[in-house]
Structures are given as C-alpha cells and as structure tokens.
Design a protein around this motif. Structure first.
Motif, PDB file in Angstrom:
ATOM      1  N   GLY B  65       0.816  -1.207   0.000  1.00  0.00           N
ATOM      2  CA  GLY B  65       0.000   0.000   0.000  1.00  0.00           C
ATOM      3  C   GLY B  65       0.844   1.250   0.000  1.00  0.00           C
ATOM      4  O   GLY B  65       1.930   1.264  -0.570  1.00  0.00           O
ATOM      5  N   TYR B  66       0.366   2.295   0.689  1.00  0.00           N
ATOM      6  CA  TYR B  66       1.051   3.584   0.781  1.00  0.00           C
ATOM      7  C   TYR B  66       2.463   3.394   1.323  1.00  0.00           C
ATOM      8  O   TYR B  66       2.651   2.896   2.429  1.00  0.00           O
ATOM      9  N   ASN B  96      -5.585   5.135   9.146  1.00  0.00           N
ATOM     10  CA  ASN B  96      -6.110   6.222   8.330  1.00  0.00           C
ATOM     11  C   ASN B  96      -6.163   7.526   9.119  1.00  0.00           C
ATOM     12  O   ASN B  96      -5.776   8.586   8.626  1.00  0.00           O
ATOM     13  N   ARG B  99      -2.571   8.900   9.602  1.00  0.00           N
ATOM     14  CA  ARG B  99      -2.023   9.502   8.392  1.00  0.00           C
ATOM     15  C   ARG B  99      -2.617  10.883   8.166  1.00  0.00           C
ATOM     16  O   ARG B  99      -1.908  11.823   7.787  1.00  0.00           O
ATOM     17  N   THR B 100      -3.907  11.008   8.404  1.00  0.00           N
ATOM     18  CA  THR B 100      -4.562  12.301   8.240  1.00  0.00           C
ATOM     19  C   THR B 100      -4.020  13.315   9.245  1.00  0.00           C
ATOM     20  O   THR B 100      -3.742  14.458   8.895  1.00  0.00           O
ATOM     21  N   GLN B 103      -0.641  14.512   8.175  1.00  0.00           N
ATOM     22  CA  GLN B 103      -0.718  15.459   7.056  1.00  0.00           C
ATOM     23  C   GLN B 103      -1.210  16.823   7.513  1.00  0.00           C
ATOM     24  O   GLN B 103      -0.762  17.853   7.020  1.00  0.00           O
ATOM     25  N   ARG B 104      -2.137  16.814   8.475  1.00  0.00           N
ATOM     26  CA  ARG B 104      -2.628  18.084   9.015  1.00  0.00           C
ATOM     27  C   ARG B 104      -1.500  18.853   9.700  1.00  0.00           C
ATOM     28  O   ARG B 104      -1.390  20.063   9.557  1.00  0.00           O
ATOM     29  N   HIS B 105      -0.655  18.110  10.421  1.00  0.00           N
ATOM     30  CA  HIS B 105       0.476  18.754  11.084  1.00  0.00           C
ATOM     31  C   HIS B 105       1.447  19.330  10.051  1.00  0.00           C
ATOM     32  O   HIS B 105       1.936  20.450  10.195  1.00  0.00           O
TER      33      HIS B 105
END
Lengths: 194, 263, 208
Positions: B65-66, B96, B99-100, B103-105
């Motif tokens: 995956g990622y 999930n 990971r979000t 990314q927000r940070h």
C-alpha cells in the motif's frame, strides 16, 4: 514609520527595532519594546498598524507558548515561521486583516543553526541572511548587500548593524532616535547595547 | 454478575475496572506478534502474519500500500512506521486517522509530525472510546517507530485504553511475555541497526509458532536516516527482500532437496 | 499597479522528446525593492510532476502547502502517485473554489504521464488565476516576463528536443526574457524531467 533590521552571523541572529510609539505626527513614547521573545530561542520584531501589532504579537506569543506547554519542547524556528506566516495569510482574506510586518529570528537547538525570516502583512515569507522593514529598508539593504557576512562574529555583526542605523539616522527625514537590539544564539536571548 | 458492567465501555465495575478495555487487551494478546527494537541509528519493526490461506487472492497486495505498507506494518508518515496487533478493521481505521493527523500537522507547521505527538493524537482518540459513545474501544495496540529532530529515533507503544509509553525494545501480541524476557536478556544499549535486525529476527524466530520463518508469515521494516539527505527513510521490506534477509541470518527455510544434494 | 506584479517573478515550462522542463527565476520583490534572491517558484509534486507558480508570493506559498496536502491525501487513499492529468484538474478545481476572491497566481504544470503501454508521454499545462486550463503542445509561460518569454520561446523552441538541448533552450529563453524585465531575475532554477531522473540546476544570471 517603524524601522526594523535583522541579520544573521556565525551562530546568532541580531534583531533591532526602533523604540518610538507614534500617533500621527506625535511621538507618544520613546522606550517601546517592539521585539517579543516567543520562546527560549525565538525573537520577533513587529511593525505596522498600531493596535494590530501588539494584538497580533500577543496572539502569536500565547499560541507558541501553548505549544511549548503542551509538548514540553518549543516549535523549531522554521515551523514557528510557517505557522505565523499562515496566520497572516489566513488573516489577509478574513473580514478584518492584520497589518503587521515581522522579522523572525531564531536559533535551532537541534541543528545548531541560526534562522531569519522576513514576513510581511500579506503572509509573504522569505528565508534571508539579512532583512529590514519600513523606510529603513531602502537604506539598509544596500549596505547589508555590501557588508553582511554570514560567518561574522557578534562584534562584526553589531558593527554592520550600527552602519545601517547610522545611515538611516543620516539620510532618513523621519529617522527614529533610539533602537533596541536583541540577539539570539545557543545561549538564548539577550539584549545588547550598541 | 460481571455481565452487568461489561456491556458498555463507559461503566466501571464495583472493583473499579473497565471490562471492555480488558477484553480488548485480551483480543490483542491473541493477535500476531509485533516486535520493535530501538537502536542508536535507527528503529526496527517486525510483525507476524497469523492466517495465510492458499486460496486468498494476494495479487492486489503484491506492490504494497502507501509507501509499501503491508498487512501489519504501515507507513504513517515519511518519518513514522507502525506495527499493529489486534482487529485488522479497527487498525485500518486508526492508521487512516494517523495519516490524516500527520498530514494536518505538515500542512500547519511545514514539518513532519513529532513521533510522540502522533502517538498522542491516536491515544486521544482511543481514550475517547473508553469514556464516550461507542459500544467498544479500539481492539488495537500499536508500536510506533519514528524519527524527529527533537528526540531523534523513538519507539512507542499504545494500548486500547489510550495509554502510551516509550521503549528501547518491546513486543505486543501473542507470546509477548516470552519475547519481552528474551529482549530484556539480549538488548544492549548502544546497539546499532545491523545488530537490532539480527536481534529482532532471532527473537521472532523463537516466539513464533512455526518452525521456519518465511515472507508469508513475517513482515519487516526499518527506519533509518538517509546518509545523503539526513532525512528519515522508512524501508518496508518486500517479500523477496524478507526471504533474502532471513537467508542472510541463517533463519530462512532450508530447501531440503538442495541440502540432500550437497551432503 | 497590478497585484499579479506586486512581488514579480516568472515561470516557464517546455516539452521535449520524452521529457519536459520547467524553470523559474529566484527573485522576490516588494514592487521595485528586491527582498530575497532565493525564492523558488517551482515545486516537486511527485517524482514526475513539477508545479510552477508565479504571482502573489503569499499565495504561492499557501498553494504549495495546500497542493502538498491534497496530493499526499490522494496518494494515501489511492495508494499510487497522481498522474499529471489528474493533478492539473486538482489545480484547476482548487483555484476555481475561490472564483470570486481568487488566489493571485498563475500555475504551470509539467510532468510525464504513464501511458497504458508503460511508456511516458510529456505533459504540460498552464492556467489562469481562476483555474481555466490551457493545454499546450510546445510551451507555457507565466509571470511578469511572460510577454518576453512568449517571444523568445517562439523563436528558440523546436519539437523533439533531447533533455540536454531542452535544458539549453528553456534556460536561454528564461534568462534572456528576465534580463528585459525589472521584476524578474536574480538567478534561475531549472528542472528537466526524464523517465529515469530529474535534473535540477541553479543558474547564475545577471545579478542586477
């Protein structure tokens, strides 16, 4: 009419700002400190619309402090700069934008490097070796182009800064009389006399 | 009697226990082993995959995956990998979320999220399920292996209650007691990644039920600094790389035919 | 004074044979005053896509961070890299979100897209500040030196340039255009994207 300068040297950042608080053509105060400490190794000189400046600076100061309380370590200079820049960029497109220009100087204790950021009220940010805001920038930047040395020891940095201040005093009609100068390095923040 | 106090996460038993959380921990102690070792120049994770069916179509999972994430080891952010033990569906949801959050940070501060902060983000969520709303907590424990400029390499563990702690070497899932005592015996401070890889594989081979290790039962990953860029680099091993690694450490499957021929 | 010219700066992208190039100058100004000479306006999106933005510098930075966030979320959900065509539409819709209070930037997208046979096809696109895409077969330009770049590129560009020749063409086009523009210059950065690698070079220019 605010004037502020900043420059980097070997392991330090120097930040200077004038100390006049003016309203229209009247000088209200001659010992205003326009450089805030945002953390053990982070300095911010602010200038712009009176009222906006102090309010915005305190908003930033308290949020940066909150981060440090929550996480036990402060934001590193690049991250603090990015966050402050975003605050201004968001503010620009809000109903009441802040008109505040900033010079952000910091010393990164995890990479042992000095950092300097030039930020304006639009949220424009540049990573620079030296910077200035206000009318002083038109005189100081060319001097700094000529005399700035990123590897200079503190004494030399202070001498270069003095050149800028003297030039502004000599050539600018509305030159401020007094400046406050602060330095940030591995030992933290302290005020220095020119 | 116990029935009265375990139907909701939010209710204490008279002895002051939260049964649902204890049940969640129990679920995890049956899950595949996940092991992490912190070295001075990196972190190593290994995970045991429990069931492998011959008929299961794995063609979609071949590429990973990622960032090459597998079934049990995931890339959460460019500076953090995690190994999960427990209910896979719950784990996916947490991965999930992580990971979000990372990314927000990155968006807010223009830096990779510090490892402990990412751990805290997930623990805040997990803790929430022990107090509000839902019928059960997340049935997942995680190991987080990461790097940030504040504390360099780090290894954390979090459980369904929302507790977390930092470790030099630890293990979750089935047989974690055996693995932990093995680690306690064999771990040395100042261990480097090379040695840590060996230690992880050795402990894994002793704790896993099967006699021989192979890529169909094992996932493996390391987090080190890229020598050129000085940035953290996660490497989640592909099946062929795992088999090669096992062979190198003399723990792989022996091909009996060739052994017969050589002797 | 137009807000698009407040900070100055120019970007350009060109198509070559099995490769693309994208370049920008390095100046950041406050109208006529130069504030920084290290302000890059081209950013990597994936290994095979670069995005250049010219216009208001605050929006360049904000959008760079926005696109990084959105592309990363796409990569996590899709478990694969975004393709240039999809990214161009992401740019377009992100800009159109602010149709009546726009970001003041003009984007330039350059990348290689994967064809069904596994080969790579050069892809470039530009857009206006509200996201109207412009697919070009040769080159796209944006910024305060765009008129000059149109002229020079029209004269220098030819089809099927190899990576090294494309590098020379895009560099000469940008450098000679920004020399005639007071708001652009102070060095340049060029990226040439080939299927194997990305070649990045920083150029000295007339530093005045």
């Amino acid at each position: 009419m605010d004037v502020s300068f900043a420059l980097t040297g070997k392991g330090y950042v120097l930040v200077a700002a004038d100390t006049t608080a003016a309203r229209s053509i009247v000088k209200m105060k001659g010992d205003e400190d326009k450089i805030k400490s945002l953390g053990p190794h982070l300095l911010m000189a602010y200038s712009g619309e009176p009222g906006d400046t102090v309010n915005f600076a305190e908003y930033i100061e308290r949020n940066i402090r909150l981060y440090q309380i929550r996480n036990l370590y402060p934001l590193r200079p690049p991250s603090a700069a990015s966050w402050i820049r975003r605050s201004l960029a968001d503010s620009l497109r809000s109903r009441s934008p802040y008109s505040v220009n900033l010079l952000l100087g910091g010393y990164d204790t995890s990479t042992y490097t000095p950092h300097l950021y030039w930020i304006d009220y639009l949220g424009t940010m540049a990573t620079v070796p030296f910077a200035a805001h206000g009318y002083g920038s038109y005189f100081a930047l060319s001097l700094l182009d000529r005399y700035h040395d990123p590897e200079a020891p503190l004494e030399e940095g202070l001498a270069t800064l003095k050149r800028c201040i003297d030039e502004v005093s000599k050539r600018l009609v509305v030159a401020p009389g007094k400046y406050k100068v602060k330095v940030v390095d591995k030992d933290g923040i302290r005020e220095v006399e020119l | 009697m116990a029935r009265r106090y375990d139907s909701r996460t939010t209710i204490f038993s008279p002895e002051g226990r939260l049964y649902q959380i204890e049940y969640a921990m129990e679920a995890i102690s049956h899950a595949g082993t996940v092991l992490g070792v912190l070295a001075k120049d990196g972190v190593v994770l290994a995970a045991e995959k429990k069931v492998t069916g011959k008929l299961l179509d794995m063609s979609g999972a071949r590429e990973g995956g990622y960032g090459g994430s597998g079934e049990k080891i995931f890339l959460l952010n460019s500076n953090v990998i995690s190994g999960v033990a427990g209910i896979a569906a719950d784990a996916n949801s947490l991965v999930n979320y992580a990971r979000t959050a990372a990314q927000r940070h990155l968006f807010l501060y223009n830096e990779d999220i510090p490892v402990e902060m990412l751990t805290q983000r997930l623990c805040d969520l997990k803790q929430g399920y022990t107090q509000f709303g839902g019928l059960r907590p997340f049935g997942v424990s995680l190991l987080y292996a990461g790097y940030d400029p504040h504390y360099a390499f780090q290894l954390y563990h979090s459980d369904p209650s929302g507790n977390y702690s930092g470790w030099k070497a630890t293990c979750i899932g089935a047989n974690n007691g055996t693995a932990q005592s093995l680690l306690k015996q064999e771990y040395k401070d100042e261990i480097d990644v090379e040695e840590a890889v060996g230690l992880v594989l050795r402990v894994m081979s002793k704790t896993m039920d099967s006699t021989t290790l192979g890529s169909e039962k094992l996932e493996f990953a390391t987090l080190t600094l890229d020598p050129a860029t000085k940035q953290p680099k996660a490497k989640i091993y592909k099946p062929s790389e795992i088999d090669a690694l096992l062979k190198k450490h003399d723990l792989g499957k022996k091909d009996e035919d060739t052994e017969m021929k050589t002797t | 004074m137009s807000i698009m010219e407040y900070n100055g700066g120019s970007v350009i992208a060109m198509v070559g044979k099995n490769c693309v190039a994208v370049a920008s100058d390095l100046r950041l100004g406050n109208q006529a005053l130069t504030v920084a000479t290290n302000f890059e306006k081209v950013f990597p999106i994936t290994d095979r896509i670069y995005l250049g933005m010219s216009g208001l510098a605050t929006d360049v930075t904000t959008l760079r961070e926005t696109f990084r966030y959105r592309v990363n979320m796409y990569t996590i959900k899709e478990e694969r890299d975004i393709e240039p065509e999809a990214f161009a539409h992401l740019v377009s819709s992100t800009l159109y979100e602010r149709r009546f209070g726009p970001f003041f930037i003009e984007p330039v997208i350059a990348g290689l897209s994967k064809t069904s046979s596994g080969a790579f096809r050069p892809y470039i696109a530009g857009a206006d500040l509200i996201g109207c895409l412009n697919f070009a077969k040769d080159f796209v330009v944006a910024g305060t030196a765009s008129e000059k770049m149109f002229g020079v590129a029209e004269g220098l560009w030819e089809p099927d340039l190899e990576p090294e020749d494309l590098f020379e063409t895009i560099s000469q086009t940008l450098l000679n255009s920004v020399d005639r523009d007071a708001y652009s210059g102070w060095g340049a950065i060029v990226h040439v994207i080939t299927p194997e690698q990305v070649i990045t070079r920083t150029l000295k220019a007339r530093m005045d």
